[in-house]
Design an enzyme around this catalytic site. Structure first.
Site, short mmCIF file in Angstrom:
data_model
loop_
_atom_site.label_atom_id
_atom_site.label_comp_id
_atom_site.label_asym_id
_atom_site.label_seq_id
_atom_site.Cartn_x
_atom_site.Cartn_y
_atom_site.Cartn_z
N TRP A 34 0.94 -1.22 0.09
CA TRP A 34 0.02 -0.07 0.02
C TRP A 34 0.88 1.30 0.04
O TRP A 34 1.96 1.39 0.57
CB TRP A 34 -0.94 -0.08 1.20
CG TRP A 34 -1.43 1.45 1.86
CD1 TRP A 34 -0.95 2.27 2.50
CD2 TRP A 34 -2.88 1.70 1.41
NE1 TRP A 34 -1.59 3.46 2.69
CE2 TRP A 34 -2.87 3.08 1.96
CE3 TRP A 34 -3.86 1.32 0.73
CZ2 TRP A 34 -4.16 3.83 1.96
CZ3 TRP A 34 -5.10 1.92 0.67
CH2 TRP A 34 -5.38 3.12 1.14
N ASN A 36 0.24 5.72 0.36
CA ASN A 36 -0.68 7.00 0.32
C ASN A 36 0.14 8.13 0.04
O ASN A 36 1.08 8.37 -0.81
CB ASN A 36 -1.73 6.97 1.55
CG ASN A 36 -1.25 6.72 2.98
OD1 ASN A 36 -0.99 5.72 3.21
ND2 ASN A 36 -1.40 8.08 3.53
N ASP A 37 0.01 9.05 0.91
CA ASP A 37 0.62 10.53 0.67
C ASP A 37 2.25 10.44 0.15
O ASP A 37 3.13 9.72 0.80
CB ASP A 37 0.39 11.27 2.12
CG ASP A 37 -0.67 11.55 2.72
OD1 ASP A 37 -1.49 10.67 2.34
OD2 ASP A 37 -0.92 11.83 3.75
N SER A 96 3.30 11.47 7.68
CA SER A 96 3.69 12.27 6.49
C SER A 96 4.67 13.44 6.99
O SER A 96 4.73 14.04 8.14
CB SER A 96 2.60 13.03 5.63
OG SER A 96 1.85 12.08 5.09
N TRP A 302 -9.91 8.53 -0.15
CA TRP A 302 -10.04 7.88 1.01
C TRP A 302 -11.33 7.13 0.92
O TRP A 302 -11.35 5.81 1.15
CB TRP A 302 -9.98 8.62 2.25
CG TRP A 302 -8.69 8.91 2.80
CD1 TRP A 302 -8.01 10.17 2.66
CD2 TRP A 302 -7.64 8.36 3.29
NE1 TRP A 302 -6.83 10.08 3.06
CE2 TRP A 302 -6.55 8.75 3.47
CE3 TRP A 302 -7.72 6.58 3.32
CZ2 TRP A 302 -5.09 8.31 3.84
CZ3 TRP A 302 -6.56 6.07 3.94
CH2 TRP A 302 -5.25 6.90 4.08
#
Length: 490
Positions: A34, A36-37, A96, A302
């Site tokens: 996975w 994300n940001d 992050s 999301w």
């Protein structure tokens, strides 16, 4: 074996199980598992570095690590071992942050340490603090003085659980960081901190605040100066729809204005959506040595983050890096110029007279860069349409209404197997009787740029079979088209 060593061993083994044909051609995807940001997007010792929020062990959000890639040109990315894992007592996840090259040649990462645990005084405790790691472009060591910013450094009334995503830069001989925080009114605020050495930090002021006007918590802030303006980019959570500019849910907005260099008094002049698409969040920018400001973002929402392909070994992507400028008080964005180096097999139509629905010979594919100019002078055409990633039963539709100056993107027939947002509209400006489109197709995604970057729209197409590669053009009345199509070959 500590957590970082375990992650590095796992990703090194399992990334080899994913073939190149099962990945995007020119968009960043996680080594495994996975992402994300985008994090730590920066230029260091001659290389472009892109880190990202990362859970290597499954295609779902989990204990956050930092994955890592490097590039010479924003298009070809080389895998690097995971950079951070949560292995200190003050963190249960490495959230992050950003990165910068220090004056003494180190790569300084500033990130959020997210701590979540059961506590005696409450059933569940969350604390977010800011931390530093220093490295050489491959390996990073966490600063012994971590955390460098804690709840003691927050203005009164701020949430101790919502204090995250530092964006660091240098200006006038000092380091600065803007950090997202939840204010006492339960909406977002951006806190400005300064440092002489990048290690010891002090609170300066609230740089900007939501005041319950644009969503709730503001995440992933960015601040920079560009073309004589000061720009704040932020990702608001839980916005209510404000037609036609903002949709419900998580957005990314740009606030363009002015800001004094010494006192950082920020004055708003314009607020806009950065990307009108289904899948765009957590944008982050960096500055190149040639002065270009380049942005990338997480190409996912999301709300649809559980809607992943069956049997996937990786999930989520980054957008194409985009060069930013300011025109008429608005952020303009276009794919980095380096992408054109990978264009092959040019197909061109000039002044093509489109009548009804047509396929143009040679205009097809799922890894392509397509430029379309619709010339409406002396035409009664009111609707123009592109059907992408199509076969006899499947397509993604881009409909341009030339009278209302609205663009509608519809992926209802794209092969979706999930009940997620399928249709969205946004406003554009038609000038000089032409409308320009640039469409980037890359196996699992589409990115649309309108009128030389005035608007952008990003979306994922995970459920569309790769065999669906036909492209159709349609109009309600005859209209002239200029079309240039290239394959993107890496």
């Amino acid at each position: 074996m500590n957590r970082l060593e375990r992650a590095r061993e796992y990703e090194q083994t399992h990334k080899e199980e994913i073939s190149e044909k099962d990945r995007p051609v020119y968009h960043v995807s996680p080594a495994t598992g996975w992402m994300n940001d985008p994090n730590g997007f920066s230029f260091y010792q001659g290389k472009i570095h892109l880190f990202y929020q990362y859970y290597p062990y499954a295609t779902k959000w989990g204990t956050m690590h930092w994955g890592h890639y490097v590039s010479d040109d924003f298009i070809r990315w080389a895998f690097m071992p995971a950079a951070l894992a949560p292995d200190e007592e003050y963190e249960s996840g490495c959230y992050s942050g950003s990165a910068i090259e220090t004056e003494d040649g180190k790569h300084l990462i500033m990130y959020t340490a997210h701590l979540e645990k059961e506590a005696e005084a409450a059933p569940h405790m969350i604390r977010e603090t800011q931390c530093i790691a220093l490295g050489d472009g491959r390996d990073y060591v966490k600063y012994k003085g971590n955390p460098v910013l804690t709840s003691a450094d927050l203005p009164e009334g701020s949430s101790k659980a919502d204090f995250r995503d530092p964006k660091i830069w240098r200006e006038n001989g000092k380091y600065y960081a803007v950090i997202a925080s939840m204010a006492a009114d339960q909406s977002g605020q951006l806190l400005l901190y300064s440092s002489d050495d990048g290690l010891s930090w002090q609170y300066e002021k609230v740089l900007e605040a939501c005041r319950n006007e644009y969503g709730e918590m503001w995440e992933c802030p960015d601040f920079f100066r560009l073309d004589g303006k000061a720009v704040v980019i932020v990702s608001p959570m839980h916005m209510r729809e404000k037609k036609p500019e903002f949709h419900s849910g998580h957005n990314v907005i740009a606030i363009v204005g002015s800001c004094s260099e010494r006192t950082f008094d920020f004055v708003r002049e314009n607020i806009q959506n950065v990307d009108y698409g289904f899948d765009f969040y957590a944008a982050q920018t960096m500055e190149m040595p040639d002065g270009r400001r380049v942005m990338t973002a997480w190409m996912q929402s999301w709300a649809a983050s559980n809607c992943q392909p069956l049997h996937a070994k990786w999930f989520c992507m980054m957008t194409i890096p985009r060069e930013l400028s300011v025109r008429n008080g608005r952020i303009i964005q276009n794919p980095v110029r380096e992408l054109k180096k990978y264009r092959k097999n040019k197909v061109v139509y000039k002044g093509y007279n489109l009548v009804g629905t047509e396929e143009l010979d040679g205009i097809c594919g799922r890894s392509a860069d397509i430029e379309v100019t619709v010339r409406t002078e002396a035409s009664e055409c009111t609707e123009f349409k592109m059907l992408l990633a199509a076969d006899d039963n499947i397509c993604t539709e881009i409909l341009c209404n030339l009278e209302s100056e609205m663009i509608t993107v519809d992926r209802s027939c794209s092969g979706l197997r999930h009940d997620i947002v399928r249709r969205r509209q946004f406003k554009f400006n038609k000038a000089d009787d032409i409308v320009k489109f640039r469409v980037l197709l890359d196996r699992f995604s589409v990115e649309l740029f309108v009128n030389d970057g005035e608007q952008a729209f990003s979306m994922c197409l995970y459920d569309t079979p790769q065999s669906a590669e036909r492209i159709f053009f349609a109009s309600d009345k005859p209209v002239k088209l200029d079309v240039e199509k290239y394959d993107i070959c890496i």
